[in-house]
Design a protein around this motif. Structure first.
Motif, PDB file in Angstrom:
ATOM      1  N   HIS A 136      37.992 -25.102 155.104  1.00 33.52           N
ATOM      2  CA  HIS A 136      37.393 -25.803 153.971  1.00 33.52           C
ATOM      3  C   HIS A 136      38.160 -25.420 152.715  1.00 33.52           C
ATOM      4  O   HIS A 136      38.427 -24.238 152.464  1.00 33.52           O
ATOM      5  CB  HIS A 136      35.916 -25.418 153.831  1.00 33.52           C
ATOM      6  CG  HIS A 136      35.204 -26.130 152.721  1.00 33.52           C
ATOM      7  ND1 HIS A 136      34.032 -25.660 152.173  1.00 33.52           N
ATOM      8  CD2 HIS A 136      35.496 -27.275 152.046  1.00 33.52           C
ATOM      9  CE1 HIS A 136      33.629 -26.489 151.210  1.00 33.52           C
ATOM     10  NE2 HIS A 136      34.505 -27.475 151.124  1.00 33.52           N
ATOM     11  N   LEU A 137      38.529 -26.406 151.904  1.00 32.09           N
ATOM     12  CA  LEU A 137      39.246 -26.198 150.656  1.00 32.09           C
ATOM     13  C   LEU A 137      38.388 -26.700 149.507  1.00 32.09           C
ATOM     14  O   LEU A 137      37.948 -27.849 149.508  1.00 32.09           O
ATOM     15  CB  LEU A 137      40.582 -26.942 150.668  1.00 32.09           C
ATOM     16  CG  LEU A 137      41.549 -26.580 151.807  1.00 32.09           C
ATOM     17  CD1 LEU A 137      42.730 -27.557 151.833  1.00 32.09           C
ATOM     18  CD2 LEU A 137      42.049 -25.147 151.672  1.00 32.09           C
ATOM     19  N   MET A 138      38.149 -25.830 148.526  1.00 33.47           N
ATOM     20  CA  MET A 138      37.405 -26.202 147.323  1.00 33.47           C
ATOM     21  C   MET A 138      38.388 -26.120 146.172  1.00 33.47           C
ATOM     22  O   MET A 138      38.995 -25.065 145.946  1.00 33.47           O
ATOM     23  CB  MET A 138      36.227 -25.240 147.116  1.00 33.47           C
ATOM     24  CG  MET A 138      35.274 -25.188 148.290  1.00 33.47           C
ATOM     25  SD  MET A 138      34.162 -23.748 148.233  1.00 33.47           S
ATOM     26  CE  MET A 138      33.192 -24.116 146.770  1.00 33.47           C
ATOM     27  N   MET A 139      38.554 -27.213 145.415  1.00 31.01           N
ATOM     28  CA  MET A 139      39.666 -27.229 144.477  1.00 31.01           C
ATOM     29  C   MET A 139      39.391 -27.991 143.195  1.00 31.01           C
ATOM     30  O   MET A 139      38.557 -28.900 143.140  1.00 31.01           O
ATOM     31  CB  MET A 139      40.887 -27.843 145.165  1.00 31.01           C
ATOM     32  CG  MET A 139      40.623 -29.252 145.702  1.00 31.01           C
ATOM     33  SD  MET A 139      41.989 -29.909 146.699  1.00 31.01           S
ATOM     34  CE  MET A 139      41.940 -28.841 148.138  1.00 31.01           C
ATOM     35  N   HIS A 140      40.126 -27.580 142.162  1.00 29.56           N
ATOM     36  CA  HIS A 140      40.186 -28.333 140.909  1.00 29.56           C
ATOM     37  C   HIS A 140      41.643 -28.368 140.478  1.00 29.56           C
ATOM     38  O   HIS A 140      42.231 -27.345 140.131  1.00 29.56           O
ATOM     39  CB  HIS A 140      39.353 -27.679 139.809  1.00 29.56           C
ATOM     40  CG  HIS A 140      39.690 -28.187 138.434  1.00 29.56           C
ATOM     41  ND1 HIS A 140      39.554 -29.516 138.093  1.00 29.56           N
ATOM     42  CD2 HIS A 140      40.195 -27.568 137.335  1.00 29.56           C
ATOM     43  CE1 HIS A 140      39.937 -29.683 136.836  1.00 29.56           C
ATOM     44  NE2 HIS A 140      40.341 -28.518 136.358  1.00 29.56           N
ATOM     45  N   PHE A 141      42.248 -29.546 140.564  1.00 30.40           N
ATOM     46  CA  PHE A 141      43.607 -29.762 140.100  1.00 30.40           C
ATOM     47  C   PHE A 141      43.618 -30.989 139.201  1.00 30.40           C
ATOM     48  O   PHE A 141      42.783 -31.879 139.343  1.00 30.40           O
ATOM     49  CB  PHE A 141      44.580 -29.978 141.272  1.00 30.40           C
ATOM     50  CG  PHE A 141      45.072 -28.696 141.883  1.00 30.40           C
ATOM     51  CD1 PHE A 141      46.267 -28.121 141.448  1.00 30.40           C
ATOM     52  CD2 PHE A 141      44.349 -28.060 142.863  1.00 30.40           C
ATOM     53  CE1 PHE A 141      46.719 -26.934 141.992  1.00 30.40           C
ATOM     54  CE2 PHE A 141      44.788 -26.869 143.414  1.00 30.40           C
ATOM     55  CZ  PHE A 141      45.983 -26.303 142.979  1.00 30.40           C
ATOM     56  N   GLU A 142      44.549 -31.004 138.270  1.00 31.27           N
ATOM     57  CA  GLU A 142      44.650 -32.144 137.359  1.00 31.27           C
ATOM     58  C   GLU A 142      45.660 -33.158 137.896  1.00 31.27           C
ATOM     59  O   GLU A 142      46.815 -32.794 138.141  1.00 31.27           O
ATOM     60  CB  GLU A 142      45.106 -31.667 135.971  1.00 31.27           C
ATOM     61  CG  GLU A 142      44.141 -30.717 135.309  1.00 31.27           C
ATOM     62  CD  GLU A 142      44.649 -30.262 133.950  1.00 31.27           C
ATOM     63  OE1 GLU A 142      45.636 -30.845 133.439  1.00 31.27           O
ATOM     64  OE2 GLU A 142      44.070 -29.328 133.406  1.00 31.27           O
ATOM     65  N   PRO A 143      45.298 -34.420 138.030  1.00 26.03           N
ATOM     66  CA  PRO A 143      43.926 -34.946 137.938  1.00 26.03           C
ATOM     67  C   PRO A 143      43.186 -34.859 139.269  1.00 26.03           C
ATOM     68  O   PRO A 143      41.980 -34.984 139.335  1.00 26.03           O
ATOM     69  CB  PRO A 143      44.159 -36.405 137.549  1.00 26.03           C
ATOM     70  CG  PRO A 143      45.439 -36.751 138.264  1.00 26.03           C
ATOM     71  CD  PRO A 143      46.284 -35.507 138.211  1.00 26.03           C
ATOM     72  N   GLU A 210      41.755 -39.302 132.166  1.00 26.91           N
ATOM     73  CA  GLU A 210      42.197 -40.053 130.986  1.00 26.91           C
ATOM     74  C   GLU A 210      43.613 -39.632 130.587  1.00 26.91           C
ATOM     75  O   GLU A 210      44.465 -40.481 130.279  1.00 26.91           O
ATOM     76  CB  GLU A 210      41.248 -39.830 129.811  1.00 26.91           C
ATOM     77  CG  GLU A 210      41.662 -40.600 128.567  1.00 26.91           C
ATOM     78  CD  GLU A 210      40.646 -40.496 127.439  1.00 26.91           C
ATOM     79  OE1 GLU A 210      40.937 -41.032 126.342  1.00 26.91           O
ATOM     80  OE2 GLU A 210      39.570 -39.892 127.649  1.00 26.91           O
ATOM     81  N   GLY A 211      43.871 -38.324 130.594  1.00 28.19           N
ATOM     82  CA  GLY A 211      45.210 -37.853 130.267  1.00 28.19           C
ATOM     83  C   GLY A 211      46.246 -38.353 131.259  1.00 28.19           C
ATOM     84  O   GLY A 211      47.370 -38.705 130.876  1.00 28.19           O
ATOM     85  N   VAL A 333      38.834 -46.665 132.726  1.00 27.80           N
ATOM     86  CA  VAL A 333      39.991 -47.569 132.870  1.00 27.80           C
ATOM     87  C   VAL A 333      39.799 -48.807 131.998  1.00 27.80           C
ATOM     88  O   VAL A 333      40.729 -49.228 131.286  1.00 27.80           O
ATOM     89  CB  VAL A 333      40.180 -47.971 134.345  1.00 27.80           C
ATOM     90  CG1 VAL A 333      41.239 -49.071 134.465  1.00 27.80           C
ATOM     91  CG2 VAL A 333      40.587 -46.763 135.192  1.00 27.80           C
ATOM     92  N   SER A 334      38.614 -49.380 132.021  1.00 23.75           N
ATOM     93  CA  SER A 334      38.344 -50.589 131.222  1.00 23.75           C
ATOM     94  C   SER A 334      38.468 -50.292 129.734  1.00 23.75           C
ATOM     95  O   SER A 334      39.033 -51.097 128.969  1.00 23.75           O
ATOM     96  CB  SER A 334      36.933 -51.117 131.517  1.00 23.75           C
ATOM     97  OG  SER A 334      36.840 -51.530 132.871  1.00 23.75           O
ATOM     98  N   ARG A 335      37.963 -49.152 129.308  1.00 25.40           N
ATOM     99  CA  ARG A 335      38.009 -48.781 127.893  1.00 25.40           C
ATOM    100  C   ARG A 335      39.462 -48.627 127.428  1.00 25.40           C
ATOM    101  O   ARG A 335      39.835 -49.107 126.352  1.00 25.40           O
ATOM    102  CB  ARG A 335      37.242 -47.482 127.658  1.00 25.40           C
ATOM    103  CG  ARG A 335      37.153 -47.094 126.186  1.00 25.40           C
ATOM    104  CD  ARG A 335      36.145 -45.986 125.953  1.00 25.40           C
ATOM    105  NE  ARG A 335      36.591 -44.708 126.511  1.00 25.40           N
ATOM    106  CZ  ARG A 335      36.051 -44.125 127.574  1.00 25.40           C
ATOM    107  NH1 ARG A 335      35.053 -44.712 128.229  1.00 25.40           N
ATOM    108  NH2 ARG A 335      36.501 -42.973 128.014  1.00 25.40           N
TER     109      ARG A 335
END
Length: 341
Positions: A136-143, A210-211, A333-335
């Motif tokens: 199991h991999l728990m992750m936060h990467f951009e994006p 967004e970035g 995306v719409s904004r």
């Protein structure tokens, strides 16, 4: 501590006191080196030699050295180096010489509490090694984690990394090799993921998305209209893929979208059968490539793993999943399209 090692520590400490202008950080590192070596000799450090060999390979890869380069430097055969990378290390002197050659501390090579990586190739190779045994991999990467990108993304990522190539033939050749090594490691990571499908829980920050839509694969550099169009299309493809992951809720893949700020660094928790690791990385690839002037770390410290798991769970409770997460990204995306961004 045996007398000769105790004397060595005392001599180092005495040097520190007697010479005001000596490099104190170097003295401290030398003192710690002696303590680590002594613990290694006495068996007071619990060492997983297979993982020691894996770290050795990661650091060697990151240093851009082949097995024969290490062999020549240490006066060993290439076969002996491969045995070292399998964890067959019997002499502490060999370990110390390897650490010096690779520019790392003996403690990092041993994996004592924390492993440090100042090279992107070495860190990503270490990630690859740990992912092989992870369920199991728990992750936060951009994006989003590379493992969840489309099959065509690596082509665009390589182009983006090559935008940062330095001037000068020698520097360019070194950079190209590093980029090729990063891509090679990423290919292996993706291949293993596709074949074995460990479960993934991925946190995504809406600000990071967004970035990515504004600057991903482009940064703030100027490109020809054709290049810009191609890269913008590649970014849009990846964001559409993230939306599809949210809407399909694939088995083994959970994605959550968080509004507001997220942790300022990327991290990944590797949950294995008998232990877990957490890797923390400030390395950037998508917007402004940052692969050589940052330090990443890896640890199996239960305290660190627990803290990151608890933080992850707290963010996960706040995250929007499934159609709710998909709606947030579609609205973003719409904004941006209305603004012409």
């Amino acid at each position: 501590m045996p007398d000769k090692y105790a004397a060595r520590v005392e001599n180092v400490q005495a040097s520190w006191l007697c010479h005001e202008n000596i490099d104190q950080s170097k003295i401290l590192d030398e003192t710690m080196q002696v303590d680590t070596n002594n613990a290694f000799r006495n068996g007071t450090i619990d060492i997983d030699f297979v993982e020691l060999g894996q770290r050795l390979r990661a650091y060697r890869t990151g240093a851009g050295l082949k097995a024969e380069d290490v062999a020549a430097s240490l006066g060993l055969s290439r076969a002996a180096v491969y045995l070292l990378e399998k964890g067959e290390i019997v002499k502490v002197e060999t370990l110390v010489r390897l650490a010096a050659l690779l520019g790392v501390s003996t403690a990092s090579l041993l994996g004592v509490e924390m492993e440090y990586y100042s090279n992107a190739v070495a860190y990503f190779e270490r990630m690859r090694q740990l992912e092989v045994d992870s369920k199991h991999l728990m992750m936060h990467f951009e994006p989003v984690s590379f493992l969840l990108t489309t099959d065509g993304y690596l082509v665009h990522l390589r182009e983006r990394l090559m935008d940062a190539v330095p001037k000068g033939r020698a520097a360019r050749e070194r950079w190209e090799k590093q980029v090729d090594d990063i891509i090679s490691v990423f290919q292996e990571r993706k291949r293993h993921y596709i074949e074995h499908r460990p479960s993934i829980t991925n946190l995504i920050g809406l600000r990071e998305v967004e970035g990515f839509l504004r600057f991903g694969l482009l940064g703030r550099a100027e490109f020809s209209p054709a290049v810009r169009k191609r890269r913008v299309a590649a970014v849009q493809t990846e964001v559409a893929h993230i939306i599809s992951l949210l809407e399909s809720e694939s088995i083994g893949v959970q994605v959550g979208v968080v509004e507001g700020g997220m942790p300022g660094v990327n991290f990944q928790i590797f949950r294995q059968k008998n232990r877990s690791y957490v890797g923390v990385s400030p390395l950037r690839l998508h917007e402004i490539p940052e692969v050589n002037s940052a330090v990443a770390s890896m640890t199996a410290s239960p305290e660190a793993v627990t803290l990151y798991q608890d933080m992850f769970k707290a963010w996960w409770l706040r995250a929007s999943k499934g159609s709710d997460g998909s709606r947030l990204i579609k609205q973003l995306v719409s904004r941006l399209q209305r603004k012409g961004a």
